[in-house]
Design a protein around this motif. Structure first.
Motif, PDB file in Angstrom:
ATOM      1  N   GLY A 101       0.822  -1.201   0.000  1.00 45.74           N
ATOM      2  CA  GLY A 101       0.000   0.000   0.000  1.00 45.74           C
ATOM      3  C   GLY A 101       0.853   1.246   0.000  1.00 45.74           C
ATOM      4  N   THR A 102       0.200   2.391  -0.230  1.00 44.01           N
ATOM      5  CA  THR A 102       0.853   3.698  -0.151  1.00 44.01           C
ATOM      6  C   THR A 102      -0.053   4.611   0.667  1.00 44.01           C
ATOM      7  OG1 THR A 102      -0.215   4.640  -2.111  1.00 44.01           O
ATOM      8  CG2 THR A 102       1.804   3.361  -2.485  1.00 44.01           C
ATOM      9  N   ASP A 103       0.374   5.844   0.877  1.00 42.95           N
ATOM     10  CA  ASP A 103      -0.449   6.787   1.642  1.00 42.95           C
ATOM     11  C   ASP A 103      -1.805   7.017   0.965  1.00 42.95           C
ATOM     12  OD1 ASP A 103       1.540   7.046   3.490  1.00 42.95           O
ATOM     13  OD2 ASP A 103       2.344   8.919   2.665  1.00 42.95           O
ATOM     14  N   GLY A 104      -1.827   7.008  -0.376  1.00 42.52           N
ATOM     15  CA  GLY A 104      -3.072   7.287  -1.095  1.00 42.52           C
ATOM     16  C   GLY A 104      -3.778   6.062  -1.625  1.00 42.52           C
ATOM     17  N   ALA A 105      -3.159   4.895  -1.493  1.00 43.54           N
ATOM     18  CA  ALA A 105      -3.742   3.657  -2.027  1.00 43.54           C
ATOM     19  C   ALA A 105      -3.602   2.561  -0.982  1.00 43.54           C
ATOM     20  CB  ALA A 105      -3.050   3.253  -3.323  1.00 43.54           C
ATOM     21  N   PRO A 106      -4.628   2.349  -0.155  1.00 43.11           N
ATOM     22  CA  PRO A 106      -4.542   1.338   0.912  1.00 43.11           C
ATOM     23  C   PRO A 106      -4.176  -0.048   0.394  1.00 43.11           C
ATOM     24  CG  PRO A 106      -6.501   2.697   1.186  1.00 43.11           C
ATOM     25  CD  PRO A 106      -5.920   3.066  -0.138  1.00 43.11           C
ATOM     26  N   VAL A 107      -4.738  -0.423  -0.764  1.00 43.59           N
ATOM     27  CA  VAL A 107      -4.377  -1.701  -1.406  1.00 43.59           C
ATOM     28  C   VAL A 107      -3.755  -1.354  -2.761  1.00 43.59           C
ATOM     29  CG1 VAL A 107      -5.194  -3.914  -2.276  1.00 43.59           C
ATOM     30  CG2 VAL A 107      -6.285  -2.884  -0.260  1.00 43.59           C
ATOM     31  N   ALA A 108      -2.433  -1.443  -2.847  1.00 42.90           N
ATOM     32  CA  ALA A 108      -1.735  -1.078  -4.079  1.00 42.90           C
ATOM     33  C   ALA A 108      -1.238  -2.291  -4.852  1.00 42.90           C
ATOM     34  CB  ALA A 108      -0.555  -0.152  -3.762  1.00 42.90           C
ATOM     35  N   ALA A 109      -1.431  -3.485  -4.292  1.00 41.56           N
ATOM     36  CA  ALA A 109      -1.072  -4.727  -4.994  1.00 41.56           C
ATOM     37  C   ALA A 109      -1.815  -5.877  -4.333  1.00 41.56           C
ATOM     38  CB  ALA A 109       0.435  -4.972  -4.951  1.00 41.56           C
ATOM     39  N   PHE A 110      -2.264  -6.837  -5.139  1.00 45.77           N
ATOM     40  CA  PHE A 110      -2.883  -8.039  -4.578  1.00 45.77           C
ATOM     41  C   PHE A 110      -2.637  -9.222  -5.506  1.00 45.77           C
ATOM     42  CE2 PHE A 110      -7.055  -6.041  -6.312  1.00 45.77           C
ATOM     43  CZ  PHE A 110      -6.927  -6.639  -7.555  1.00 45.77           C
ATOM     44  N   GLU A 111      -2.911 -10.417  -4.982  1.00 50.87           N
ATOM     45  CA  GLU A 111      -2.794 -11.618  -5.809  1.00 50.87           C
ATOM     46  C   GLU A 111      -3.716 -12.705  -5.287  1.00 50.87           C
ATOM     47  OE1 GLU A 111       0.972 -14.010  -3.764  1.00 50.87           O
ATOM     48  OE2 GLU A 111       1.373 -12.631  -5.426  1.00 50.87           O
ATOM     49  N   ASN A 112      -4.144 -13.578  -6.183  1.00 47.32           N
ATOM     50  CA  ASN A 112      -4.890 -14.782  -5.857  1.00 47.32           C
ATOM     51  C   ASN A 112      -4.237 -15.895  -6.673  1.00 47.32           C
ATOM     52  OD1 ASN A 112      -6.713 -16.982  -5.911  1.00 47.32           O
ATOM     53  ND2 ASN A 112      -8.467 -15.634  -5.489  1.00 47.32           N
ATOM     54  N   LEU A 113      -3.329 -16.629  -6.049  1.00 48.51           N
ATOM     55  CA  LEU A 113      -2.539 -17.612  -6.779  1.00 48.51           C
ATOM     56  C   LEU A 113      -3.377 -18.799  -7.243  1.00 48.51           C
ATOM     57  CD1 LEU A 113       0.757 -17.576  -4.691  1.00 48.51           C
ATOM     58  CD2 LEU A 113       0.213 -16.334  -6.795  1.00 48.51           C
ATOM     59  N   ASP A 114      -4.429 -19.120  -6.512  1.00 48.41           N
ATOM     60  CA  ASP A 114      -5.280 -20.232  -6.928  1.00 48.41           C
ATOM     61  C   ASP A 114      -5.923 -19.957  -8.284  1.00 48.41           C
ATOM     62  OD1 ASP A 114      -4.713 -21.637  -4.647  1.00 48.41           O
ATOM     63  OD2 ASP A 114      -6.474 -20.912  -3.544  1.00 48.41           O
ATOM     64  N   GLN A 115      -6.291 -18.710  -8.518  1.00 50.65           N
ATOM     65  CA  GLN A 115      -6.925 -18.335  -9.790  1.00 50.65           C
ATOM     66  C   GLN A 115      -5.937 -17.706 -10.772  1.00 50.65           C
ATOM     67  OE1 GLN A 115     -10.822 -16.345  -9.480  1.00 50.65           O
ATOM     68  NE2 GLN A 115     -10.799 -16.780  -7.288  1.00 50.65           N
ATOM     69  N   GLN A 116      -4.678 -17.570 -10.366  1.00 44.39           N
ATOM     70  CA  GLN A 116      -3.626 -16.950 -11.189  1.00 44.39           C
ATOM     71  C   GLN A 116      -4.002 -15.529 -11.602  1.00 44.39           C
ATOM     72  OE1 GLN A 116      -3.376 -20.466 -14.020  1.00 44.39           O
ATOM     73  NE2 GLN A 116      -1.176 -20.110 -13.754  1.00 44.39           N
ATOM     74  N   LEU A 117      -4.474 -14.770 -10.625  1.00 44.13           N
ATOM     75  CA  LEU A 117      -4.853 -13.376 -10.832  1.00 44.13           C
ATOM     76  C   LEU A 117      -4.017 -12.484  -9.937  1.00 44.13           C
ATOM     77  CD1 LEU A 117      -8.756 -13.786 -10.784  1.00 44.13           C
ATOM     78  CD2 LEU A 117      -7.232 -13.839 -12.778  1.00 44.13           C
ATOM     79  N   ALA A 118      -3.611 -11.324 -10.443  1.00 47.46           N
ATOM     80  CA  ALA A 118      -2.804 -10.398  -9.650  1.00 47.46           C
ATOM     81  C   ALA A 118      -2.928  -9.012 -10.259  1.00 47.46           C
ATOM     82  CB  ALA A 118      -1.338 -10.846  -9.628  1.00 47.46           C
ATOM     83  N   GLY A 119      -2.468  -8.012  -9.512  1.00 45.94           N
ATOM     84  CA  GLY A 119      -2.510  -6.651 -10.044  1.00 45.94           C
ATOM     85  C   GLY A 119      -1.772  -5.680  -9.156  1.00 45.94           C
ATOM     86  N   VAL A 120      -1.428  -4.521  -9.739  1.00 43.28           N
ATOM     87  CA  VAL A 120      -0.752  -3.452  -8.998  1.00 43.28           C
ATOM     88  C   VAL A 120      -1.357  -2.115  -9.390  1.00 43.28           C
ATOM     89  CG1 VAL A 120       1.415  -4.731  -8.751  1.00 43.28           C
ATOM     90  CG2 VAL A 120       1.098  -3.227 -10.722  1.00 43.28           C
ATOM     91  N   GLN A 121      -1.346  -1.175  -8.445  1.00 42.46           N
ATOM     92  CA  GLN A 121      -1.889   0.149  -8.711  1.00 42.46           C
ATOM     93  C   GLN A 121      -0.905   1.017  -9.501  1.00 42.46           C
ATOM     94  OE1 GLN A 121      -5.107   1.827  -7.845  1.00 42.46           O
ATOM     95  NE2 GLN A 121      -4.042   2.842  -9.519  1.00 42.46           N
ATOM     96  N   TRP A 122       0.378   0.744  -9.353  1.00 41.07           N
ATOM     97  CA  TRP A 122       1.377   1.601  -9.999  1.00 41.07           C
ATOM     98  C   TRP A 122       1.681   1.104 -11.417  1.00 41.07           C
ATOM     99  CZ3 TRP A 122       2.504  -2.012  -6.270  1.00 41.07           C
ATOM    100  CH2 TRP A 122       3.501  -2.952  -6.534  1.00 41.07           C
ATOM    101  N   HIS A 123       2.596   1.794 -12.086  1.00 39.89           N
ATOM    102  CA  HIS A 123       2.990   1.461 -13.458  1.00 39.89           C
ATOM    103  C   HIS A 123       4.355   0.786 -13.449  1.00 39.89           C
ATOM    104  CE1 HIS A 123      -0.195   3.485 -15.803  1.00 39.89           C
ATOM    105  NE2 HIS A 123      -0.236   4.338 -14.794  1.00 39.89           N
TER     106      HIS A 123
END
Length: 545
Positions: free
Chosen positions: A168-190
């Motif tokens: 997370g960051t000061d402005g983004a409480p959740v800035a990255a997540f993943e679900n390995l069982d479904q092979q899904l992930a993401g990030v807020q930054w570039h």
């Protein structure tokens, strides 16, 4: 591309553009309206995995029909809650294909899967400190704190059920997540931009550790697979290649020659818009490097007559594109007569035209649904409706650095492969105003001084491209030889880039800039002022027109 703008669909698409063989993994980047989608695709290719872009309007079944190994959702300018904002079909996440969301794609993924996205008032733009709370697989072995590049107003405040929040960051409480069982992930930054620390590692963690991609795609693959595809397409027909003297057309021509040998004739159209000494260099260097049959067409009067009085840059590009095709068609007729011994037999017809169109050309010309038409490229937006050739564009899906790698693989000399990019319309789009003999002569001399000084300073390899621009319709007062002058300004536009999609101005030594300015104002009597363009891309483009 619309038929009305770019000619018929048959002619607007390439007859042979590079696509990978089935034994290479494919990653599809879904474009949500940001040019960063192109940069994401390039970063994936840097990891030796082939990637292509599809618009966010493409149906999920159409995307899955391409059998991608993974899908990446790009950033975009919208808010997920804005009226008409592009959304992600939830079916994207149930097709058994790993998905990675970036910025807007991250928020759209969270929203579609039942997470919570909110406008927190904590917008973040530019460098931001990221705090990692759980490295998971996506951020494994990366630092606990990283400087990353953010560009968002909304933020993910709760991850979807089954997902682990990683950072997370000061402005983004959740800035990255993943679900390995479904092979899904993401990030807020570039992660695709160089400003993001460990950005390439994050992308590769997804590609290899989450999605299971294999890094098998290389420049050698392109050469081998394109040679086979071109041979099958062409058969025993004759082909002509439009050779401009630039890197792109040289590599395209060499690649096609590798495939079909003397069935190819390269046509070099001297449109009178080249830099000083360039026509002679093309005739000597390319033939010496490849042994290809080269036909030279002096069409300078034809082009300058067509451009007379034209100041609008889009009209310039389209006129030049149309005149190129006219020149090629005439050259083709002459080649047919020569090869048939004057009979002009149908069996000797020239059916295909090779062009060195690149991916950035297509993107900037609006080549794809949802892509902004930033500027037309002469070999994309200037083709007439009644084009007589089928196009072979073997580099159409490649970025410039990939084209250079292909050129080296083909054995072209380093000086040819690594020369600075030069636009097909030539100096016509580096003269802001109408084009004529006098203005071309002014710009040629100024450009020759710049090139000589950069080479003497040993900086050719450090500068991506160095447009020299004449502001032909602008004059300013100066003092030369103790007398008043009213001369033209010359703009210096040195830029550094990796792929032409983004660029920054090159920080040249002041001493070099001083020498260039002095030699231009002393050696080109019509110029009394030299200025430096310090603008990045975006917001500007590399060329002025």
């Amino acid at each position: 591309m619309s038929d009305s703008e770019y000619g018929s669909a048959e002619h607007a698409v390439s007859a042979a553009g590079y696509t990978p063989a089935d034994d290479h993994d494919l990653v599809i980047v879904i474009d949500y309206g940001a040019q960063y989608a192109q940069l994401i695709a390039r970063r994936v290719r840097e990891a030796r995995v082939f990637s292509e872009i599809m618009p966010h309007t493409a149906p999920v079944d159409q995307i899955l029909a391409r059998k991608p190994k993974a899908i990446i959702l790009s950033g975009g300018p919208a808010s997920v809650y804005a009226e008409g904002a592009p959304q992600v079909d939830a079916a994207m996440f149930t097709g058994g294909v790993p998905v990675f969301g970036i910025c807007y794609g991250f928020q759209a993924m969270a929203n579609a899967l039942g997470g919570e996205v909110a406008h927190t008032g904590g917008s973040e733009f530019g460098r931001t400190v990221l705090q990692v709370s759980d490295h998971g697989r996506l951020l494994a072995e990366l630092p606990d704190r990283m400087s990353v590049w953010m560009s968002h107003g909304d933020s993910v405040v709760a991850a979807p059920k089954g997902f682990i929040a990683l950072a997370g960051t000061d402005g983004a409480p959740v800035a990255a997540f993943e679900n390995l069982d479904q092979q899904l992930a993401g990030v807020q930054w570039h992660p695709e931009v160089l400003h993001s620390e460990s950005g390439q590692q994050v992308l590769e963690r997804f590609l290899f550790d989450v999605a299971g991609c294999s890094p098998t795609w290389t420049a050698a693959n392109i050469v081998e697979e394109q040679v086979a595809a071109i041979r099958e397409l062409v058969g025993n027909k004759h082909v002509i290649c439009g050779l401009s003297g630039g890197v792109d057309s040289a590599v395209a021509g060499a690649l096609v020659q590798r495939a079909i040998g003397d069935q190819l004739t390269c046509v070099f159209v001297d449109h009178g818009l080249l830099r000083k000494g360039e026509a002679e260099q093309v005739e000597q260097d390319f033939v010496a490097a490849t042994g290809v049959e080269l036909k030279v067409v002096d069409a300078s009067k034809q082009f300058l007559d067509a451009l007379a009085g034209v100041t609008d840059p889009e009209r310039k590009r389209k006129i030049i594109g149309a005149e190129f095709i006219t020149s090629f068609e005439q050259a083709a007729r002459e080649i047919v007569l020569a090869k048939s011994g004057g009979s002009g037999s149908a069996d000797e017809s020239v059916e295909f035209l090779v062009q060195g169109t690149l991916y950035p050309d297509v993107v900037e010309s609006g080549g794809g649904e949802g892509a902004a038409n930033i500027k037309s490229h002469h070999n994309v937006g200037g083709l007439p409706d009644d084009l007589q050739f089928k196009l072979i564009e073997p580099l159409r899906t490649l970025f410039k650095d990939e084209v250079r790698a292909v050129g080296e693989q083909l054995g072209l000399p380093r000086g040819m492969v690594w020369r600075h990019p030069f636009p097909g319309p030539g100096l016509a789009i580096r003269i802001v105003g109408a084009v004529d003999h006098e203005r071309l002569a002014i710009l040629r001399e100024a450009d020759a001084i710049v090139r000589a000084e950069v080479t003497a300073a040993g900086l050719d390899d450090e500068i991506w491209q160095f447009p020299v621009v004449l502001l032909a319709d602008v004059r300013s007062v100066g003092v030369q030889g103790d007398g008043r002058t009213y001369g033209h300004p010359i703009v210096l536009r040195p830029v550094s880039s990796e792929d032409a999609m983004t660029a920054d101005w090159s920080r040249l030594p002041y001493e070099l800039l001083e020498r260039i300015s002095s030699k231009i104002t002393n050696g080109v009597r019509e110029v009394n002022r030299v200025v430096l363009d310090l603008t990045s891309k975006p917001p500007a483009t590399i060329e002025w027109e």
